[in-house]
Motif scaffolding. Structure first.
Motif, PDB file in Angstrom:
ATOM      1  N   PHE A  29       0.874  -1.164   0.000  1.00 15.47           N
ATOM      2  CA  PHE A  29       0.000   0.000   0.000  1.00 15.47           C
ATOM      3  C   PHE A  29       0.910   1.212   0.000  1.00 15.47           C
ATOM      4  O   PHE A  29       2.121   1.097   0.189  1.00 15.47           O
ATOM      5  CB  PHE A  29      -0.904  -0.028   1.244  1.00 15.47           C
ATOM      6  N   LYS A  62       2.214   1.302   3.666  1.00 13.78           N
ATOM      7  CA  LYS A  62       2.687   0.114   4.396  1.00 13.78           C
ATOM      8  C   LYS A  62       2.669  -1.098   3.485  1.00 13.78           C
ATOM      9  O   LYS A  62       2.135  -1.054   2.372  1.00 13.78           O
ATOM     10  CB  LYS A  62       1.812  -0.157   5.630  1.00 13.78           C
ATOM     11  N   MET A  97       1.800  -5.351   3.636  1.00 17.76           N
ATOM     12  CA  MET A  97       1.220  -6.414   4.452  1.00 17.76           C
ATOM     13  C   MET A  97       1.489  -7.767   3.788  1.00 17.76           C
ATOM     14  O   MET A  97       1.533  -7.869   2.563  1.00 17.76           O
ATOM     15  CB  MET A  97      -0.274  -6.193   4.636  1.00 17.76           C
ATOM     16  N   ILE A  98       1.649  -8.771   4.618  1.00 10.69           N
ATOM     17  CA  ILE A  98       1.860 -10.136   4.116  1.00 10.69           C
ATOM     18  C   ILE A  98       0.693 -10.990   4.590  1.00 10.69           C
ATOM     19  O   ILE A  98       0.413 -11.063   5.797  1.00 10.69           O
ATOM     20  CB  ILE A  98       3.197 -10.712   4.613  1.00 10.69           C
ATOM     21  N   ILE A  99       0.013 -11.594   3.629  1.00 14.61           N
ATOM     22  CA  ILE A  99      -1.170 -12.390   3.932  1.00 14.61           C
ATOM     23  C   ILE A  99      -0.808 -13.854   3.705  1.00 14.61           C
ATOM     24  O   ILE A  99      -0.385 -14.228   2.608  1.00 14.61           O
ATOM     25  CB  ILE A  99      -2.359 -12.009   2.998  1.00 14.61           C
ATOM     26  N   ASN A 100      -0.965 -14.652   4.735  1.00 18.94           N
ATOM     27  CA  ASN A 100      -0.580 -16.065   4.668  1.00 18.94           C
ATOM     28  C   ASN A 100      -1.809 -16.959   4.517  1.00 18.94           C
ATOM     29  O   ASN A 100      -2.946 -16.479   4.535  1.00 18.94           O
ATOM     30  CB  ASN A 100       0.200 -16.422   5.933  1.00 18.94           C
ATOM     31  N   GLU A 118      -5.617 -16.724   5.926  1.00 15.71           N
ATOM     32  CA  GLU A 118      -5.836 -15.313   6.255  1.00 15.71           C
ATOM     33  C   GLU A 118      -6.499 -14.609   5.070  1.00 15.71           C
ATOM     34  O   GLU A 118      -6.315 -15.009   3.925  1.00 15.71           O
ATOM     35  CB  GLU A 118      -4.508 -14.616   6.562  1.00 15.71           C
ATOM     36  N   PHE A 119      -7.262 -13.560   5.395  1.00 19.15           N
ATOM     37  CA  PHE A 119      -7.784 -12.719   4.321  1.00 19.15           C
ATOM     38  C   PHE A 119      -7.663 -11.261   4.701  1.00 19.15           C
ATOM     39  O   PHE A 119      -7.498 -10.913   5.869  1.00 19.15           O
ATOM     40  CB  PHE A 119      -9.227 -13.087   3.943  1.00 19.15           C
ATOM     41  N   ILE A 120      -7.747 -10.428   3.665  1.00 23.55           N
ATOM     42  CA  ILE A 120      -7.728  -8.990   3.870  1.00 23.55           C
ATOM     43  C   ILE A 120      -8.778  -8.375   2.959  1.00 23.55           C
ATOM     44  O   ILE A 120      -9.042  -8.906   1.866  1.00 23.55           O
ATOM     45  CB  ILE A 120      -6.331  -8.398   3.582  1.00 23.55           C
TER      46      ILE A 120
END
Lengths: 119, 119
Positions: A62, A65, A67-70, A73-75
C-alpha cells in the motif's frame, strides 16, 4: 446448485494473474487466481476487494505500508485504496468482489482482463 | 485495514449456530460459525448464501436432495431455496451473505440471532 471444490478448480488452470469465476451470489463473484511476480499499482474506485490466501504468502504493498497475507488469512482492501500485489513464490488466492470489478481497477495495462473465464 | 486469520478467529468462540462477523465489504458480511446438530428448515427470501467448509463435513438438506460439503468446498444456496443444515460432528463454516441476512431466514425460532457479535 453444485458444490465447488476449490483445490480441484485450482488444478484446472496454470496462468498467473488471470482470475477465474467459480461462483456468483448477490451480484458478487467468487474468483480464484494464481499469482506470481509483481502486479501493477491500481485501485478499484467503487469496489471493496477481498483476498483470501489458499496457498503461499501474498505481499500487498500500500502507499503507506506493506502487508503479508498467509494461508488461512484474508484482507479486505477498501474501495479507492491503491495497492500492488506481489507474489515472490506462487500464491493461490480466492477473491470476492462485485461482478463489475476489473482486475487492474483504474490502471489499464497488459495485465488487464476484460473478460473472465468461468470454471 | 487489518488481516484476518480465520483459524485464530475460530479459536475465540465455542457456541454453535451463532455466526460471528469477521469482515464487511460491498454491503456483505463475512461470517464464521461453528455448527453441531440439526438446524431449522428455512429460506432467505432475498439473499443468496455461501457456505464454505473450513473444518468437518456439512450436510445440507434441500427439499429434493441432500448435499455434503467437505473441507475446501463451498456451495451457494440461491435466494428462496429452503434448506436445513445438519452437522453430525462439529463443523466450521465461513459464510458470505448480504448484511441484512438473518441466520434462520423466514423461520423465526430459538436459533434466531437478531444481533451478531463482531470478532
Amino acid at each position: 446448485m453444485v458444490k465447488i471444490n476449490v483445490l480441484e478448480k485450482f488444478s484446472l488452470f496454470t496462468e498467473y494473474w488471470s482470475p477465474k469465476i467459480v461462483g456468483e451470489l448477490n451480484s458478487q463473484y467468487v474468483k480464484l487466481a494464481k499469482l506470481k511476480g509483481e502486479f501493477v499499482w491500481h485501485k478499484h474506485v467503487h469496489e471493496d476487494e477481498l483476498f483470501m490466501v489458499i496457498k503461499g504468502s501474498l505481499t500487498i504493498e500500500f502507499r503507506d505500508k506493506t502487508m503479508i497475507i498467509n494461508e488461512n488469512e484474508f484482507i479486505i482492501v477498501p474501495q479507492g485504496t491503491e495497492h500492488k500485489p506481489i507474489a515472490e513464490e506462487e500464491v493461490w488466492v480466492l477473491l470476492f468482489e462485485p461482478k463489475g470489478t476489473i482486475n487492474t481497477g483504474d490502471t489499464i495495462s497488459v495485465f488487464t482482463k476484460e473478460k473472465l473465464e468461468e470454471l
